[in-house]
Design a protein around this motif. Structure first.
Motif, PDB file in Angstrom:
ATOM      1  N   HIS A  29     -16.478  13.143   1.779  1.00  0.00           N
ATOM      2  CA  HIS A  29     -15.492  12.059   1.860  1.00  0.00           C
ATOM      3  C   HIS A  29     -16.140  10.703   1.569  1.00  0.00           C
ATOM      4  N   LEU A  30     -17.056  10.678   0.611  1.00  0.00           N
ATOM      5  CA  LEU A  30     -17.732   9.450   0.216  1.00  0.00           C
ATOM      6  C   LEU A  30     -17.305   9.000  -1.175  1.00  0.00           C
ATOM      7  N   ASP A  31     -16.319   9.680  -1.757  1.00  0.00           N
ATOM      8  CA  ASP A  31     -15.890   9.338  -3.110  1.00  0.00           C
ATOM      9  C   ASP A  31     -15.153   8.003  -3.109  1.00  0.00           C
ATOM     10  N   ILE A  32     -15.401   7.239  -4.140  1.00  0.00           N
ATOM     11  CA  ILE A  32     -14.752   5.945  -4.320  1.00  0.00           C
ATOM     12  C   ILE A  32     -14.334   5.816  -5.777  1.00  0.00           C
ATOM     13  N   PHE A  96      -6.613  11.424   8.514  1.00  0.00           N
ATOM     14  CA  PHE A  96      -5.729  10.277   8.296  1.00  0.00           C
ATOM     15  C   PHE A  96      -4.262  10.666   8.213  1.00  0.00           C
ATOM     16  N   MET A  97      -3.975  11.960   8.052  1.00  0.00           N
ATOM     17  CA  MET A  97      -2.581  12.385   7.915  1.00  0.00           C
ATOM     18  C   MET A  97      -1.784  12.158   9.190  1.00  0.00           C
ATOM     19  N   ALA A  98      -2.436  12.129  10.343  1.00  0.00           N
ATOM     20  CA  ALA A  98      -1.714  11.851  11.592  1.00  0.00           C
ATOM     21  C   ALA A  98      -1.077  10.467  11.517  1.00  0.00           C
ATOM     22  N   SER A  99      -1.783   9.504  10.931  1.00  0.00           N
ATOM     23  CA  SER A  99      -1.235   8.147  10.761  1.00  0.00           C
ATOM     24  C   SER A  99      -0.049   8.154   9.807  1.00  0.00           C
ATOM     25  N   ILE A 100      -0.167   8.906   8.728  1.00  0.00           N
ATOM     26  CA  ILE A 100       0.924   8.991   7.742  1.00  0.00           C
ATOM     27  C   ILE A 100       2.168   9.570   8.408  1.00  0.00           C
ATOM     28  N   HIS A 101       1.986  10.664   9.151  1.00  0.00           N
ATOM     29  CA  HIS A 101       3.130  11.288   9.831  1.00  0.00           C
ATOM     30  C   HIS A 101       3.759  10.326  10.849  1.00  0.00           C
ATOM     31  N   ALA A 102       2.920   9.620  11.592  1.00  0.00           N
ATOM     32  CA  ALA A 102       3.438   8.682  12.605  1.00  0.00           C
ATOM     33  C   ALA A 102       4.229   7.561  11.940  1.00  0.00           C
ATOM     34  N   LEU A 103       3.695   6.992  10.864  1.00  0.00           N
ATOM     35  CA  LEU A 103       4.411   5.907  10.170  1.00  0.00           C
ATOM     36  C   LEU A 103       5.685   6.414   9.504  1.00  0.00           C
ATOM     37  N   ALA A 104       5.649   7.636   8.971  1.00  0.00           N
ATOM     38  CA  ALA A 104       6.841   8.192   8.320  1.00  0.00           C
ATOM     39  C   ALA A 104       7.952   8.475   9.325  1.00  0.00           C
ATOM     40  N   ASP A 105       7.593   8.662  10.597  1.00  0.00           N
ATOM     41  CA  ASP A 105       8.589   8.931  11.642  1.00  0.00           C
ATOM     42  C   ASP A 105       8.998   7.664  12.385  1.00  0.00           C
ATOM     43  N   THR A 106       8.587   6.506  11.872  1.00  0.00           N
ATOM     44  CA  THR A 106       8.878   5.222  12.508  1.00  0.00           C
ATOM     45  C   THR A 106      10.147   4.625  11.904  1.00  0.00           C
ATOM     46  N   PRO A 107      11.058   4.079  12.723  1.00  0.00           N
ATOM     47  CA  PRO A 107      12.262   3.441  12.178  1.00  0.00           C
ATOM     48  C   PRO A 107      11.899   2.253  11.277  1.00  0.00           C
ATOM     49  N   ILE A 108      12.776   1.935  10.370  1.00  0.00           N
ATOM     50  CA  ILE A 108      12.548   0.845   9.415  1.00  0.00           C
ATOM     51  C   ILE A 108      12.203  -0.460  10.134  1.00  0.00           C
ATOM     52  N   THR A 109      12.853  -0.737  11.266  1.00  0.00           N
ATOM     53  CA  THR A 109      12.563  -1.998  11.968  1.00  0.00           C
ATOM     54  C   THR A 109      11.105  -2.064  12.416  1.00  0.00           C
ATOM     55  N   THR A 110      10.595  -0.988  12.960  1.00  0.00           N
ATOM     56  CA  THR A 110       9.193  -0.955  13.403  1.00  0.00           C
ATOM     57  C   THR A 110       8.250  -0.944  12.205  1.00  0.00           C
ATOM     58  N   LEU A 111       8.619  -0.196  11.184  1.00  0.00           N
ATOM     59  CA  LEU A 111       7.814  -0.151   9.965  1.00  0.00           C
ATOM     60  C   LEU A 111       7.718  -1.544   9.334  1.00  0.00           C
ATOM     61  N   PRO A 146      10.179  15.422   3.259  1.00  0.00           N
ATOM     62  CA  PRO A 146       8.969  15.867   3.940  1.00  0.00           C
ATOM     63  C   PRO A 146       7.681  15.806   3.107  1.00  0.00           C
ATOM     64  N   ASN A 147       7.760  15.411   1.847  1.00  0.00           N
ATOM     65  CA  ASN A 147       6.580  15.394   0.979  1.00  0.00           C
ATOM     66  C   ASN A 147       5.610  14.282   1.405  1.00  0.00           C
ATOM     67  N   PRO A 148       4.455  14.630   1.984  1.00  0.00           N
ATOM     68  CA  PRO A 148       3.538  13.598   2.471  1.00  0.00           C
ATOM     69  C   PRO A 148       2.966  12.727   1.350  1.00  0.00           C
ATOM     70  N   HIS A 149       2.832  13.292   0.159  1.00  0.00           N
ATOM     71  CA  HIS A 149       2.316  12.486  -0.962  1.00  0.00           C
ATOM     72  C   HIS A 149       3.297  11.367  -1.306  1.00  0.00           C
ATOM     73  N   ARG A 150       4.565  11.697  -1.347  1.00  0.00           N
ATOM     74  CA  ARG A 150       5.583  10.671  -1.625  1.00  0.00           C
ATOM     75  C   ARG A 150       5.610   9.638  -0.496  1.00  0.00           C
ATOM     76  N   GLN A 151       5.510  10.104   0.731  1.00  0.00           N
ATOM     77  CA  GLN A 151       5.495   9.187   1.875  1.00  0.00           C
ATOM     78  C   GLN A 151       4.301   8.227   1.772  1.00  0.00           C
ATOM     79  N   MET A 152       3.134   8.749   1.385  1.00  0.00           N
ATOM     80  CA  MET A 152       1.945   7.893   1.248  1.00  0.00           C
ATOM     81  C   MET A 152       2.151   6.841   0.163  1.00  0.00           C
TER      82      MET A 152
END
Length: 162
Positions: A29-32, A96-111, A146-152
């Motif tokens: 996980h050192l790729d840039i 890092f996917m836990a963060s993506i899932h948490a943000l994707a489940d957040t209402p627009i106001t909080t987001l 549900p597509n995490p790539h699209r959510q990201m």
């Protein structure tokens, strides 16, 4: 087929070096930058170079494989390849996917608060991406699916500079 070792050997060695270095970086996980893209696409250069190398040195390869050691090592590699298609249970997601899932489940106001934007700005960006938000209580997951790539990709748009 007339293959010249003067260019084939350096290309094979260079393609191996590129694939090996970028592969190790990705593994740790050192790729840039373009490391992952280079690894995925330029590894085809390695495949082509190896095919030409095997074609050029087929006699020597056949002699290696006629020995028990050569045949056994190739067989072992083929077994490992076959086993690599097996699943050992549930696929592990990167941390890092836990963060993506948490943000994707957040209402627009909080987001909107997280993105330091107004809810209307968030809705407008989402509309620009072909989504149809009707309420600030909706989540990105509900809107984008549900597509995490699209959510990201959407989160990147929302959280990017404004």
């Amino acid at each position: 087929m007339n293959i010249d070792r003067r260019w084939l050997t350096p290309i094979t060695a260079g393609a191996f070096l590129l694939s090996a270095v970028t592969g190790v970086l990705i593994f740790f996980h050192l790729d840039i930058g373009l490391n992952k893209l280079a690894h995925e696409w330029l590894s085809w250069l390695l495949v082509g170079a190896v095919v030409l190398h095997v074609t050029l040195n087929f006699g020597a390869l056949r002699r290696h494989l006629s020995s028990r050691l050569g045949a056994g090592l190739l067989g072992l590699c083929m077994l490992v390849l076959a086993l690599s298609f097996l699943s050992l249970g549930e696929k592990q997601e990167p941390p890092f996917m836990a963060s993506i899932h948490a943000l994707a489940d957040t209402p627009i106001t909080t987001l909107a608060q997280v993105a330091r934007r107004e809810p209307e700005d968030v809705r407008e960006i989402l509309r620009g991406e072909g989504l149809h938000p009707e309420s600030d209580a909706q989540t990105l997951g509900e809107l984008a699916g549900p597509n995490p790539h699209r959510q990201m990709l959407l989160l990147n748009k929302l959280l990017g500079q404004h």
